[in-house]
Scaffold this motif. Structure first.
Motif, short mmCIF file in Angstrom:
data_model
loop_
_atom_site.label_atom_id
_atom_site.label_comp_id
_atom_site.label_asym_id
_atom_site.label_seq_id
_atom_site.Cartn_x
_atom_site.Cartn_y
_atom_site.Cartn_z
N ALA A 1 9.67 13.15 -5.30
CA ALA A 1 10.32 12.47 -4.18
C ALA A 1 10.69 13.47 -3.09
O ALA A 1 10.53 13.19 -1.90
N HIS A 2 11.16 14.64 -3.49
CA HIS A 2 11.51 15.67 -2.51
C HIS A 2 10.30 16.21 -1.77
O HIS A 2 10.42 16.65 -0.63
N LYS A 3 9.14 16.17 -2.40
CA LYS A 3 7.91 16.60 -1.74
C LYS A 3 7.35 15.49 -0.85
O LYS A 3 6.34 15.68 -0.18
N GLY A 4 7.96 14.31 -0.91
CA GLY A 4 7.50 13.18 -0.10
C GLY A 4 6.25 12.51 -0.65
O GLY A 4 5.50 11.87 0.10
N GLU A 5 6.02 12.63 -1.94
CA GLU A 5 4.81 12.05 -2.54
C GLU A 5 4.87 10.53 -2.61
O GLU A 5 3.84 9.87 -2.66
N GLN B 1 0.84 -1.20 0.00
CA GLN B 1 0.00 0.00 0.00
C GLN B 1 0.87 1.25 0.00
O GLN B 1 1.86 1.34 0.73
N GLY B 2 0.51 2.21 -0.84
CA GLY B 2 1.26 3.46 -0.94
C GLY B 2 2.37 3.44 -1.97
O GLY B 2 2.98 4.47 -2.24
N THR B 3 2.66 2.27 -2.54
CA THR B 3 3.69 2.18 -3.59
C THR B 3 3.17 2.88 -4.85
O THR B 3 2.04 2.68 -5.24
N TRP B 4 4.03 3.69 -5.44
CA TRP B 4 3.67 4.36 -6.70
C TRP B 4 4.19 3.53 -7.87
O TRP B 4 5.23 2.87 -7.77
N VAL B 5 3.45 3.58 -8.96
CA VAL B 5 3.83 2.87 -10.18
C VAL B 5 3.85 3.90 -11.31
O VAL B 5 2.84 4.55 -11.57
N LEU B 6 5.00 4.05 -11.94
CA LEU B 6 5.10 4.92 -13.11
C LEU B 6 4.98 4.04 -14.34
O LEU B 6 5.76 3.11 -14.53
N VAL B 7 3.97 4.28 -15.16
CA VAL B 7 3.77 3.56 -16.42
C VAL B 7 4.04 4.57 -17.53
O VAL B 7 3.32 5.57 -17.65
N ALA B 8 5.09 4.31 -18.33
CA ALA B 8 5.50 5.32 -19.30
C ALA B 8 5.93 4.70 -20.62
O ALA B 8 6.39 3.57 -20.68
N ASP B 9 5.75 5.49 -21.66
CA ASP B 9 6.39 5.20 -22.94
C ASP B 9 7.14 6.47 -23.31
O ASP B 9 7.41 7.29 -22.44
N SER B 10 7.46 6.67 -24.55
CA SER B 10 8.27 7.84 -24.91
C SER B 10 7.46 9.11 -25.08
O SER B 10 8.01 10.17 -25.35
N GLU B 11 6.13 9.03 -24.89
CA GLU B 11 5.30 10.22 -25.05
C GLU B 11 4.25 10.40 -23.97
O GLU B 11 3.65 11.47 -23.85
N LYS B 12 3.97 9.35 -23.18
CA LYS B 12 2.94 9.40 -22.16
C LYS B 12 3.46 8.82 -20.86
O LYS B 12 4.28 7.91 -20.87
N ALA B 13 2.92 9.33 -19.75
CA ALA B 13 3.27 8.77 -18.44
C ALA B 13 2.05 8.82 -17.53
O ALA B 13 1.33 9.81 -17.48
N ALA C 1 12.37 11.90 -15.30
CA ALA C 1 13.31 11.73 -14.19
C ALA C 1 13.33 12.97 -13.31
O ALA C 1 13.33 12.87 -12.07
N ASP C 2 13.32 14.15 -13.91
CA ASP C 2 13.29 15.40 -13.14
C ASP C 2 12.00 15.54 -12.36
O ASP C 2 12.00 15.97 -11.21
N ARG C 3 10.89 15.17 -12.98
CA ARG C 3 9.59 15.24 -12.31
C ARG C 3 9.55 14.30 -11.11
O ARG C 3 9.06 14.65 -10.04
N VAL D 1 -5.03 6.64 -10.43
CA VAL D 1 -4.26 7.64 -11.19
C VAL D 1 -4.08 8.88 -10.33
O VAL D 1 -5.04 9.47 -9.85
N ARG D 2 -2.83 9.26 -10.13
CA ARG D 2 -2.50 10.48 -9.38
C ARG D 2 -2.09 11.62 -10.30
O ARG D 2 -2.22 12.77 -9.97
N ARG D 3 -1.58 11.26 -11.47
CA ARG D 3 -1.14 12.27 -12.42
C ARG D 3 -1.00 11.62 -13.79
O ARG D 3 -0.66 10.46 -13.90
#
Length: 151
Positions: free
Chosen positions: A92-96, A6-18, A85-87, A34-36
């Motif tokens: 991460a710095h905001k503790g999200e 619980q609370g684990t984030w999952v980034l699903v991305a390709d070269s144009e969408k995330a 990566a920057d996002r 979906v959070r973003r």
């Protein structure tokens, strides 16, 4: 090992969408919300190029060779992984998130790995080298769970 707690984030991305998803339940029955959503507008290279490819002389002969033009479409794809990566670093710095699973097409995953800041890399608990951006969230839940269990 349990990846999708619980609370684990999952980034699903390709070269144009995330898609930035968060597991709101346990690892046995993940429920990704979906959070973003990020999308890059990236027209084809033909639409972005301004000129015909250049040409140059090969020396004293009359022979001329074409010079490849910059592939703006490909550059934008590579830049998207860097922007992601920057996002992630800012998030991460905001503790999200404290735990992160990366799910991306293999070439995007490679670019992401190269660009991740140490703070984000330390949060990564799993990776899945598949492009799942065009799947429904319920399908993503099942496919990610299965891939991580078999890892």
């Amino acid at each position: 090992m349990t990846f999708l707690t619980q609370g684990t984030w999952v980034l699903v991305a390709d070269s144009e969408k995330a898609l930035f998803l968060e597991n709101t339940t346990d690892a046995q029955n993940p429920n990704l919300k979906v959070r973003r959503k990020d999308e890059q507008e990236n027209p084809s290279d033909r639409e972005q190029s301004a000129n015909r490819p250049g040409r140059f002389n090969d020396g004293p002969s009359v022979h001329r060779s074409a010079v490849d033009d910059t592939d703006w479409h490909q550059l934008a794809k590579e830049r998207f992984a860097s922007d992601l990566a920057d996002r992630l670093y800012k998030m991460a710095h905001k503790g999200e998130f404290e735990r992160l699973v990366l799910v991306a097409a293999p070439e995007v995953l490679g670019e992401l790995r190269k660009n991740l800041h140490k703070e984000v890399a330390d949060c990564v608990v799993g990776e899945v080298a598949k492009n799942l951006t065009n799947h429904e969230t319920s399908k993503i839940e099942d496919m990610v769970k299965q891939a991580l269990e078999n890892a």
